[in-house]
Motif scaffolding. Structure first.
Motif, PDB file in Angstrom:
ATOM      1  N   MET A 104       0.820  -1.098   0.151  1.00  0.00           N
ATOM      2  CA  MET A 104      -0.093   0.008  -0.007  1.00  0.00           C
ATOM      3  C   MET A 104       0.874   1.315  -0.021  1.00  0.00           C
ATOM      4  O   MET A 104       1.831   1.209   0.634  1.00  0.00           O
ATOM      5  CB  MET A 104      -0.883   0.128   1.412  1.00  0.00           C
ATOM      6  N   THR A 105       0.631   2.336  -0.840  1.00  0.00           N
ATOM      7  CA  THR A 105       1.318   3.582  -0.602  1.00  0.00           C
ATOM      8  C   THR A 105       1.040   4.242   0.627  1.00  0.00           C
ATOM      9  O   THR A 105       0.267   4.053   1.320  1.00  0.00           O
ATOM     10  CB  THR A 105       0.700   4.378  -2.007  1.00  0.00           C
ATOM     11  N   VAL A 106       2.010   5.240   0.804  1.00  0.00           N
ATOM     12  CA  VAL A 106       1.899   6.044   1.865  1.00  0.00           C
ATOM     13  C   VAL A 106       0.703   6.974   1.997  1.00  0.00           C
ATOM     14  O   VAL A 106      -0.225   6.983   2.916  1.00  0.00           O
ATOM     15  CB  VAL A 106       3.015   6.929   1.978  1.00  0.00           C
ATOM     16  N   SER A 107       0.080   7.090   0.975  1.00  0.00           N
ATOM     17  CA  SER A 107      -1.072   7.974   0.481  1.00  0.00           C
ATOM     18  C   SER A 107      -2.210   7.106   1.141  1.00  0.00           C
ATOM     19  O   SER A 107      -2.993   7.507   1.717  1.00  0.00           O
ATOM     20  CB  SER A 107      -1.161   8.597  -0.764  1.00  0.00           C
ATOM     21  N   GLY A 108      -2.451   5.809   0.658  1.00  0.00           N
ATOM     22  CA  GLY A 108      -3.386   4.963   0.967  1.00  0.00           C
ATOM     23  C   GLY A 108      -3.260   4.583   2.439  1.00  0.00           C
ATOM     24  O   GLY A 108      -4.624   4.354   2.882  1.00  0.00           O
ATOM     25  N   MET A 109      -2.265   4.410   3.174  1.00  0.00           N
ATOM     26  CA  MET A 109      -2.135   4.376   4.681  1.00  0.00           C
ATOM     27  C   MET A 109      -2.747   5.417   5.180  1.00  0.00           C
ATOM     28  O   MET A 109      -3.029   5.350   6.356  1.00  0.00           O
ATOM     29  CB  MET A 109      -0.760   3.810   4.773  1.00  0.00           C
ATOM     30  N   ASP A 162      -4.929   7.429   4.121  1.00  0.00           N
ATOM     31  CA  ASP A 162      -6.202   7.299   3.957  1.00  0.00           C
ATOM     32  C   ASP A 162      -7.117   6.318   4.873  1.00  0.00           C
ATOM     33  O   ASP A 162      -8.170   6.720   5.897  1.00  0.00           O
ATOM     34  CB  ASP A 162      -6.691   7.267   2.498  1.00  0.00           C
ATOM     35  N   ALA A 163      -6.600   5.106   4.988  1.00  0.00           N
ATOM     36  CA  ALA A 163      -6.932   4.347   5.937  1.00  0.00           C
ATOM     37  C   ALA A 163      -6.887   4.775   7.505  1.00  0.00           C
ATOM     38  O   ALA A 163      -7.925   4.544   8.270  1.00  0.00           O
ATOM     39  CB  ALA A 163      -6.315   2.927   5.957  1.00  0.00           C
ATOM     40  N   ARG A 164      -5.794   5.378   7.869  1.00  0.00           N
ATOM     41  CA  ARG A 164      -5.499   5.687   9.261  1.00  0.00           C
ATOM     42  C   ARG A 164      -6.801   7.103   9.442  1.00  0.00           C
ATOM     43  O   ARG A 164      -7.344   7.128  10.687  1.00  0.00           O
ATOM     44  CB  ARG A 164      -4.169   6.242   9.428  1.00  0.00           C
ATOM     45  N   ASP A 165      -6.650   7.804   8.445  1.00  0.00           N
ATOM     46  CA  ASP A 165      -7.815   8.875   8.880  1.00  0.00           C
ATOM     47  C   ASP A 165      -9.364   8.438   8.924  1.00  0.00           C
ATOM     48  O   ASP A 165     -10.029   8.838   9.710  1.00  0.00           O
ATOM     49  CB  ASP A 165      -7.711   9.971   7.598  1.00  0.00           C
ATOM     50  N   ALA A 166      -9.544   7.286   8.059  1.00  0.00           N
ATOM     51  CA  ALA A 166     -10.662   6.751   8.209  1.00  0.00           C
ATOM     52  C   ALA A 166     -11.106   6.078   9.583  1.00  0.00           C
ATOM     53  O   ALA A 166     -11.981   6.245  10.467  1.00  0.00           O
ATOM     54  CB  ALA A 166     -11.002   5.526   7.181  1.00  0.00           C
ATOM     55  N   GLU A 167      -9.781   5.522  10.153  1.00  0.00           N
ATOM     56  CA  GLU A 167     -10.278   4.822  11.587  1.00  0.00           C
ATOM     57  C   GLU A 167      -9.853   5.794  12.716  1.00  0.00           C
ATOM     58  O   GLU A 167     -10.937   5.751  13.669  1.00  0.00           O
ATOM     59  CB  GLU A 167      -8.902   3.991  11.589  1.00  0.00           C
ATOM     60  N   ASP A 168      -9.434   7.150  12.269  1.00  0.00           N
ATOM     61  CA  ASP A 168      -9.432   8.122  13.327  1.00  0.00           C
ATOM     62  C   ASP A 168     -10.852   8.725  13.593  1.00  0.00           C
ATOM     63  O   ASP A 168     -11.263   8.863  14.477  1.00  0.00           O
ATOM     64  CB  ASP A 168      -8.347   9.314  13.001  1.00  0.00           C
ATOM     65  N   SER A 169     -11.718   8.855  12.243  1.00  0.00           N
ATOM     66  CA  SER A 169     -12.692   9.331  12.218  1.00  0.00           C
ATOM     67  C   SER A 169     -13.860   8.430  13.035  1.00  0.00           C
ATOM     68  O   SER A 169     -14.608   8.987  13.845  1.00  0.00           O
ATOM     69  CB  SER A 169     -13.445   9.489  10.775  1.00  0.00           C
ATOM     70  N   ARG A 170     -13.611   7.145  12.607  1.00  0.00           N
ATOM     71  CA  ARG A 170     -14.357   6.019  13.331  1.00  0.00           C
ATOM     72  C   ARG A 170     -14.159   6.255  15.020  1.00  0.00           C
ATOM     73  O   ARG A 170     -15.253   6.397  15.567  1.00  0.00           O
ATOM     74  CB  ARG A 170     -14.013   4.622  12.843  1.00  0.00           C
ATOM     75  N   LEU A 171     -12.939   6.485  15.420  1.00  0.00           N
ATOM     76  CA  LEU A 171     -12.700   6.483  16.923  1.00  0.00           C
ATOM     77  C   LEU A 171     -13.189   7.667  17.430  1.00  0.00           C
ATOM     78  O   LEU A 171     -13.872   7.891  18.480  1.00  0.00           O
ATOM     79  CB  LEU A 171     -11.560   6.337  17.248  1.00  0.00           C
ATOM     80  N   LEU A 172     -13.309   8.962  16.464  1.00  0.00           N
ATOM     81  CA  LEU A 172     -13.777  10.195  17.245  1.00  0.00           C
ATOM     82  C   LEU A 172     -15.440  10.161  17.154  1.00  0.00           C
ATOM     83  O   LEU A 172     -16.084  10.329  18.053  1.00  0.00           O
ATOM     84  CB  LEU A 172     -13.481  11.322  16.096  1.00  0.00           C
ATOM     85  N   GLU A 173     -16.010   9.327  16.241  1.00  0.00           N
ATOM     86  CA  GLU A 173     -17.592   9.433  16.246  1.00  0.00           C
ATOM     87  C   GLU A 173     -17.948   8.285  17.318  1.00  0.00           C
ATOM     88  O   GLU A 173     -18.986   8.541  17.981  1.00  0.00           O
ATOM     89  CB  GLU A 173     -17.919   8.638  14.968  1.00  0.00           C
ATOM     90  N   ALA A 174     -17.091   7.373  17.598  1.00  0.00           N
ATOM     91  CA  ALA A 174     -17.500   6.368  18.867  1.00  0.00           C
ATOM     92  C   ALA A 174     -16.984   6.821  20.192  1.00  0.00           C
ATOM     93  O   ALA A 174     -17.350   6.225  21.028  1.00  0.00           O
ATOM     94  CB  ALA A 174     -16.867   4.897  18.539  1.00  0.00           C
ATOM     95  N   GLY A 175     -16.607   8.023  20.264  1.00  0.00           N
ATOM     96  CA  GLY A 175     -16.247   8.709  21.422  1.00  0.00           C
ATOM     97  C   GLY A 175     -15.054   8.020  22.101  1.00  0.00           C
ATOM     98  O   GLY A 175     -14.823   8.055  23.137  1.00  0.00           O
ATOM     99  N   GLU A 176     -14.261   7.274  21.372  1.00  0.00           N
ATOM    100  CA  GLU A 176     -13.105   6.483  22.008  1.00  0.00           C
ATOM    101  C   GLU A 176     -11.867   7.261  22.039  1.00  0.00           C
ATOM    102  O   GLU A 176     -10.731   7.202  21.158  1.00  0.00           O
ATOM    103  CB  GLU A 176     -12.869   5.335  21.205  1.00  0.00           C
ATOM    104  N   LYS A 177     -11.916   8.446  22.720  1.00  0.00           N
ATOM    105  CA  LYS A 177     -10.757   9.494  22.965  1.00  0.00           C
ATOM    106  C   LYS A 177      -9.419   8.848  23.268  1.00  0.00           C
ATOM    107  O   LYS A 177      -8.352   9.163  22.594  1.00  0.00           O
ATOM    108  CB  LYS A 177     -11.122  10.783  23.745  1.00  0.00           C
ATOM    109  N   ARG A 178      -9.516   8.286  24.393  1.00  0.00           N
ATOM    110  CA  ARG A 178      -8.368   7.613  24.825  1.00  0.00           C
ATOM    111  C   ARG A 178      -7.778   6.753  24.108  1.00  0.00           C
ATOM    112  O   ARG A 178      -6.489   6.590  23.937  1.00  0.00           O
ATOM    113  CB  ARG A 178      -8.752   6.739  26.254  1.00  0.00           C
ATOM    114  N   ARG A 179      -8.415   5.745  23.196  1.00  0.00           N
ATOM    115  CA  ARG A 179      -7.938   4.743  22.276  1.00  0.00           C
ATOM    116  C   ARG A 179      -7.264   5.766  21.332  1.00  0.00           C
ATOM    117  O   ARG A 179      -6.088   5.394  20.582  1.00  0.00           O
ATOM    118  CB  ARG A 179      -9.050   3.890  21.727  1.00  0.00           C
ATOM    119  N   LEU A 180      -8.018   6.758  20.720  1.00  0.00           N
ATOM    120  CA  LEU A 180      -7.436   7.713  19.652  1.00  0.00           C
ATOM    121  C   LEU A 180      -6.053   8.285  19.957  1.00  0.00           C
ATOM    122  O   LEU A 180      -5.176   8.092  19.491  1.00  0.00           O
ATOM    123  CB  LEU A 180      -8.165   8.694  19.314  1.00  0.00           C
TER     124      LEU A 180
END
Lengths: 174, 194
Positions: free
Chosen positions: A1-6, A8-26
């Motif tokens: 996977m390219t750095v750019s793709g990684m 994107d994947a990381r940003d999506a996971e961050d958004s998921r954690l933010l939406e789930a309120g998992e601040k400490r995990r983030l």
């Protein structure tokens, strides 16, 4: 996977954690990076860990406010790291300017600040060939022989191109 | 050292980082001389860290973060993560160090002090750290050294049986050695005293 793709994947996971309120995990997921960057700038390990802690506390405070950003969360993380390190080196508090930047970065402001440098930005100033060699080296983890075969060049020539590219990056980073 | 040393060390760091090996930035910085070259390497690595996705934190780092946020000693946080009772750790220590089981209470006293940040970790014998690393499955030596005790003069500390008020007025409690009336192998292991 390219750095750019990684990213994107990381940003999506961050958004998921933010939406789930998992601040400490983030925050946990960024703590290694925060510590690394503080150690690079503040060589005393105890001081580096103290400043890293200030970064985490500031970011958790941001998350508690429930603000959402027009830039990926990693951009906010890097900004706060740089701010806290600069603040420590200058021995003064300057939260107001950081607050202003974070406010501009929020979705409500409609005025996102400059985007953070990504991998492409790191490679700015390199020739197309140098970019290709650096990408193959760090995105695909290839040795010089393999890169040379891909590009139809001698391994020694690729080695020289790579280190010339790193020298350029070094001069730009200084 | 040639100018290209910075580039060589950076290349090794960048490859290790991208492979998810968690390279220690301090070790890499020490590989070039202090001064402009080390600063150049720090700048280069820093730009790289901004450009690539953040690495996964180690478990020690997660423990360290939790300990700092909760203002609790890292060893205590780690033991809780492992779901181990203090008695189990003490029993494992006595066995691993080959100590007389009758010294168990003394070991328990020292371990309590170590875990709560009341015992200086510096003189503690390597064999104790190795035994603790085995039972807690982590680099406990680094964790114990990095986390300062909570700054509050008075701290409520959760004990196994409930909450107790612990007065922390800058004085350490009497050492198990003083209470037992003599120095022995256990004292040597935990305090370096001979």
């Amino acid at each position: 996977m390219t750095v750019s793709g990684m990213h994107d994947a990381r940003d999506a996971e961050d958004s998921r954690l933010l939406e789930a309120g998992e601040k400490r995990r983030l925050m946990e997921s960024y703590y290694g990076l925060v510590v690394d960057r503080c150690r690079l700038r503040l060589r005393d390990d105890a001081v580096a860990l103290d400043v890293a802690h200030e970064v985490v506390v500031r970011l958790l405070d941001e998350l508690d406010r429930g603000r959402r950003y027009g830039v990926p969360f990693r951009v906010v993380v890097h900004k706060v790291i740089e701010w806290k390190i600069a603040e420590h080196l200058a021995s003064r508090r300057s939260e107001a300017a950081l607050d202003e930047w974070l406010e501009r970065a929020s979705l409500d402001s409609g005025e996102p600040p400059e985007a953070i440098d990504g991998f492409e930005a790191l490679l700015e100033g390199l020739t197309e060939l140098e970019r290709t060699v650096v990408r193959l080296r760090y995105e695909e983890d290839l040795d010089f022989g393999t890169i040379a075969r891909r590009l139809g060049k001698e391994a020694n020539a690729v080695h020289q191109i790579h280190f010339r590219a790193l020298s350029k990056l070094r001069r730009r980073a200084a | 050292m040639s100018e290209s040393a910075v580039e060589h060390v950076f290349d090794e760091f960048a490859l290790a980082y991208r492979r998810g090996e968690r390279p220690d930035v301090r070790e890499y910085l020490e590989r070039v001389p202090e001064g402009p070259e080390r600063e150049a390497l720090a700048d280069l690595i820093d730009r790289f860290l901004v450009a690539v996705p953040a690495r996964e934190p180690s478990e020690e780092e997660i423990v360290l973060l939790e300990a700092r946020l909760e203002r609790e000693p890292a060893l205590l946080v780690l033991r809780r993560r492992r779901r181990l009772r203090r008695e189990a750790v003490v029993d494992a220590l006595v066995r691993a160090l080959g100590l007389d089981p009758r010294k168990r209470d003394k070991v328990a006293g020292y371990y309590h002090q170590l875990e709560t940040g009341l015992l200086d970790p510096e003189p503690v014998d390597r064999s104790v750290w190795e035994a603790l690393a085995e039972v807690l499955r982590a680099n406990v030596r680094a964790l114990a050294a990095r986390v300062p005790p909570p700054p509050a003069a008075l701290a409520y500390r959760r004990a196994e049986q409930g909450f107790v008020l612990q007065a922390r007025l800058g004085e350490r409690p009497p050492s198990p050695a003083a209470e037992a009336g003599g120095l022995d192998e256990v004292d040597r292991l935990f305090t370096g005293a001979s």
